[in-house]
Design a protein around this motif. Structure first.
Motif, PDB file in Angstrom:
ATOM      1  N   ARG A   1       4.754  13.034  13.887  1.00  0.00           N
ATOM      2  CA  ARG A   1       4.695  14.346  14.472  1.00  0.00           C
ATOM      3  C   ARG A   1       4.169  14.770  15.479  1.00  0.00           C
ATOM      4  NH1 ARG A   1       2.586  19.398  10.722  1.00  0.00           N
ATOM      5  NH2 ARG A   1       0.695  18.142  10.503  1.00  0.00           N
ATOM      6  N   HIS A   2       2.665  14.000  15.573  1.00  0.00           N
ATOM      7  CA  HIS A   2       1.878  14.308  16.751  1.00  0.00           C
ATOM      8  C   HIS A   2       2.384  13.908  18.091  1.00  0.00           C
ATOM      9  CE1 HIS A   2      -1.043  15.850  13.714  1.00  0.00           C
ATOM     10  NE2 HIS A   2      -1.752  16.591  14.737  1.00  0.00           N
ATOM     11  N   ARG A   3       3.272  12.799  18.084  1.00  0.00           N
ATOM     12  CA  ARG A   3       3.840  12.218  19.351  1.00  0.00           C
ATOM     13  C   ARG A   3       5.020  13.289  19.805  1.00  0.00           C
ATOM     14  NH1 ARG A   3       4.130   7.094  15.894  1.00  0.00           N
ATOM     15  NH2 ARG A   3       2.359   5.899  16.334  1.00  0.00           N
ATOM     16  N   LEU A   4       5.550  14.118  18.985  1.00  0.00           N
ATOM     17  CA  LEU A   4       6.720  15.018  19.368  1.00  0.00           C
ATOM     18  C   LEU A   4       6.224  15.927  20.307  1.00  0.00           C
ATOM     19  CD1 LEU A   4       8.635  15.099  16.333  1.00  0.00           C
ATOM     20  CD2 LEU A   4       9.055  13.570  18.001  1.00  0.00           C
TER      21      LEU A   4
ATOM     22  N   GLU B   1       0.614   9.622   6.337  1.00  0.00           N
ATOM     23  CA  GLU B   1      -0.202   9.197   7.438  1.00  0.00           C
ATOM     24  C   GLU B   1       1.116   8.766   8.708  1.00  0.00           C
ATOM     25  OE1 GLU B   1      -2.775   5.302   8.816  1.00  0.00           O
ATOM     26  OE2 GLU B   1      -2.269   5.645   6.684  1.00  0.00           O
ATOM     27  N   ILE B   2       2.052   8.138   8.383  1.00  0.00           N
ATOM     28  CA  ILE B   2       3.010   7.743   9.050  1.00  0.00           C
ATOM     29  C   ILE B   2       3.539   8.946   9.814  1.00  0.00           C
ATOM     30  CG2 ILE B   2       5.359   6.775   9.319  1.00  0.00           C
ATOM     31  CD1 ILE B   2       4.455   4.566   7.361  1.00  0.00           C
TER      32      ILE B   2
ATOM     33  N   TYR C   1       4.309   4.171 -11.907  1.00  0.00           N
ATOM     34  CA  TYR C   1       4.104   4.074 -10.240  1.00  0.00           C
ATOM     35  C   TYR C   1       4.522   5.221  -9.596  1.00  0.00           C
ATOM     36  CZ  TYR C   1       4.679  -1.029 -11.449  1.00  0.00           C
ATOM     37  OH  TYR C   1       4.377  -2.553 -11.990  1.00  0.00           O
ATOM     38  N   ARG C   2       3.721   5.278  -8.499  1.00  0.00           N
ATOM     39  CA  ARG C   2       3.965   6.396  -7.503  1.00  0.00           C
ATOM     40  C   ARG C   2       3.711   6.019  -6.085  1.00  0.00           C
ATOM     41  NH1 ARG C   2      -0.735   8.360  -5.502  1.00  0.00           N
ATOM     42  NH2 ARG C   2      -2.794   7.753  -6.788  1.00  0.00           N
ATOM     43  N   THR C   3       4.425   6.986  -5.206  1.00  0.00           N
ATOM     44  CA  THR C   3       3.873   6.765  -3.885  1.00  0.00           C
ATOM     45  C   THR C   3       2.764   6.934  -3.625  1.00  0.00           C
ATOM     46  OG1 THR C   3       4.968   8.721  -3.149  1.00  0.00           O
ATOM     47  CG2 THR C   3       6.492   7.073  -3.256  1.00  0.00           C
ATOM     48  N   THR C   4       2.240   6.661  -2.272  1.00  0.00           N
ATOM     49  CA  THR C   4       0.926   6.789  -2.114  1.00  0.00           C
ATOM     50  C   THR C   4       0.944   7.761  -0.884  1.00  0.00           C
ATOM     51  OG1 THR C   4       0.742   4.858  -0.118  1.00  0.00           O
ATOM     52  CG2 THR C   4       0.118   4.308  -2.748  1.00  0.00           C
ATOM     53  N   THR C   5      -0.157   7.990  -0.136  1.00  0.00           N
ATOM     54  CA  THR C   5      -0.200   8.906   0.994  1.00  0.00           C
ATOM     55  C   THR C   5      -0.006   8.202   2.127  1.00  0.00           C
ATOM     56  OG1 THR C   5      -2.695   8.861   1.249  1.00  0.00           O
ATOM     57  CG2 THR C   5      -1.751  10.774  -0.139  1.00  0.00           C
ATOM     58  N   ARG C   6       0.321   7.007   2.280  1.00  0.00           N
ATOM     59  CA  ARG C   6       0.658   6.175   3.382  1.00  0.00           C
ATOM     60  C   ARG C   6       1.842   6.747   4.215  1.00  0.00           C
ATOM     61  NH1 ARG C   6      -0.774   0.929   4.199  1.00  0.00           N
ATOM     62  NH2 ARG C   6       0.277   1.228   6.264  1.00  0.00           N
TER      63      ARG C   6
ATOM     64  N   GLY D   1       0.774  -1.111  -0.042  1.00  0.00           N
ATOM     65  CA  GLY D   1       0.021  -0.178   0.242  1.00  0.00           C
ATOM     66  C   GLY D   1       0.958   1.353  -0.002  1.00  0.00           C
ATOM     67  N   TYR D   2       2.318   1.306  -0.176  1.00  0.00           N
ATOM     68  CA  TYR D   2       3.103   2.377  -0.127  1.00  0.00           C
ATOM     69  C   TYR D   2       3.259   2.759  -1.469  1.00  0.00           C
ATOM     70  CZ  TYR D   2       3.744   1.602   4.911  1.00  0.00           C
ATOM     71  OH  TYR D   2       3.502   1.419   6.134  1.00  0.00           O
ATOM     72  N   VAL D   3       3.076   2.100  -2.383  1.00  0.00           N
ATOM     73  CA  VAL D   3       3.215   2.392  -3.924  1.00  0.00           C
ATOM     74  C   VAL D   3       1.910   2.061  -4.700  1.00  0.00           C
ATOM     75  CG1 VAL D   3       4.545   2.207  -6.202  1.00  0.00           C
ATOM     76  CG2 VAL D   3       5.840   2.434  -3.793  1.00  0.00           C
ATOM     77  N   THR D   4       1.524   2.907  -5.596  1.00  0.00           N
ATOM     78  CA  THR D   4       0.397   2.295  -6.317  1.00  0.00           C
ATOM     79  C   THR D   4       0.761   2.499  -7.914  1.00  0.00           C
ATOM     80  OG1 THR D   4      -2.195   3.000  -6.799  1.00  0.00           O
ATOM     81  CG2 THR D   4      -0.732   4.639  -6.487  1.00  0.00           C
ATOM     82  N   MET D   5      -0.105   1.888  -8.871  1.00  0.00           N
ATOM     83  CA  MET D   5       0.306   1.652 -10.142  1.00  0.00           C
ATOM     84  C   MET D   5      -0.929   2.441 -10.917  1.00  0.00           C
ATOM     85  SD  MET D   5       1.027  -1.521 -12.480  1.00  0.00           S
ATOM     86  CE  MET D   5       1.556  -1.375 -14.273  1.00  0.00           C
TER      87      MET D   5
END
Length: 250
Positions: free
Chosen positions: A75-78, A69-70, A61-66, A52-56
């Motif tokens: 960032r919200h943990r910092l 999300e990570i 091929y390109r990277t996804t918004t996963r 789910g980290y790359v889509t076709m």
């Protein structure tokens, strides 16, 4: 087995970085740019698609918004992100310019949060953007509060890369500026990373005097004269102090 595993991970992330840099890519083009067999690139991409980290799309091929999300989860943990959120918005409103919070990660300055004032120029700055510490005001603000041995280590490891003709590339000049930054409480860069822009940043320290990040304001050189520079310096120093207090009680 360990070496094979490490090599596989490195190849996978090389592909991810290449897709991220270029937006998308075909198997043959990626194989050529990365000097990898077409069959190997295809296999890695299929594995990345399955996670789910790359889509076709078609043959591209390109990277996804996963990854977004990570990054947002982390960032919200910092603690510093929690401590600065309201204050950064105030800085952008007071200065009307572009305000950012940066931290040091893996020897680079990394944008953690962005707020744009009403007159802010679009700098295409986004959370996660990385830049050399020595070439930006917030990076220099953080370097000023690191031990000299650590600064020398960073210079030995990465050098002082010239981003624009105004970037500091002489270690002696850099150390002179770091001393001045410690004295005045803020750092300035004048077109050292982005031509025509002035950036002013103050370091955020915690109660143990550890450097946790830097708050920065950037605007076009044409509207940041000496008087306004001093005003912005006061704003970022105050914001850094408020963030420090918040940080100590997060």
């Amino acid at each position: 087995m360990t070496n094979i595993s490490n090599k596989s991970v490195q190849r996978a992330f090389k592909l991810v970085d290449e897709l991220s840099e270029n937006g998308s890519g075909r198997v043959s083009d990626l194989a050529e740019r990365l000097d990898m067999p077409v069959s190997t690139v295809h296999d890695y991409l299929q594995s990345l698609v399955a996670t789910g980290y790359v889509t076709m799309e078609g043959k591209e091929y390109r990277t996804t918004t996963r990854f977004l999300e990570i990054g947002n989860r982390q960032r919200h943990r910092l603690e510093i992100f929690k401590a600065v959120r309201d204050e950064l918005e105030t800085v952008a409103e007071e200065t009307s310019e572009h305000a950012t919070l940066l931290i040091e990660e893996d020897d680079q300055a990394v944008i953690l949060a962005v707020q744009e004032g009403p007159d802010a120029i679009n700098l295409f700055a986004y959370p996660g953007a990385r830049m050399p510490l020595h070439a930006v005001a917030p990076g220099k603000a953080m370097l000023a509060h690191m031990p000299d041995d650590r600064v020398n280590e960073l210079i030995d490891r990465h050098g002082l890369v010239e981003v624009t003709p105004r970037t500091i590339t002489d270690p002696d000049v850099l150390f002179e500026q770091l001393e001045q930054i410690r004295t005045q409480g803020y750092a300035v860069d004048e077109g050292e990373r982005i031509a025509g822009m002035v950036c002013i940043a103050a370091p955020v320290l915690d109660k143990n005097e550890r450097i946790r990040g830097a708050i920065c304001v950037c605007g076009p050189q044409s509207r940041i004269d000496e008087e306004r520079r001093n005003e912005i310096a006061d704003v970022v120093k105050r914001a850094a102090n408020v963030t420090q207090v918040n940080l100590d009680y997060v």
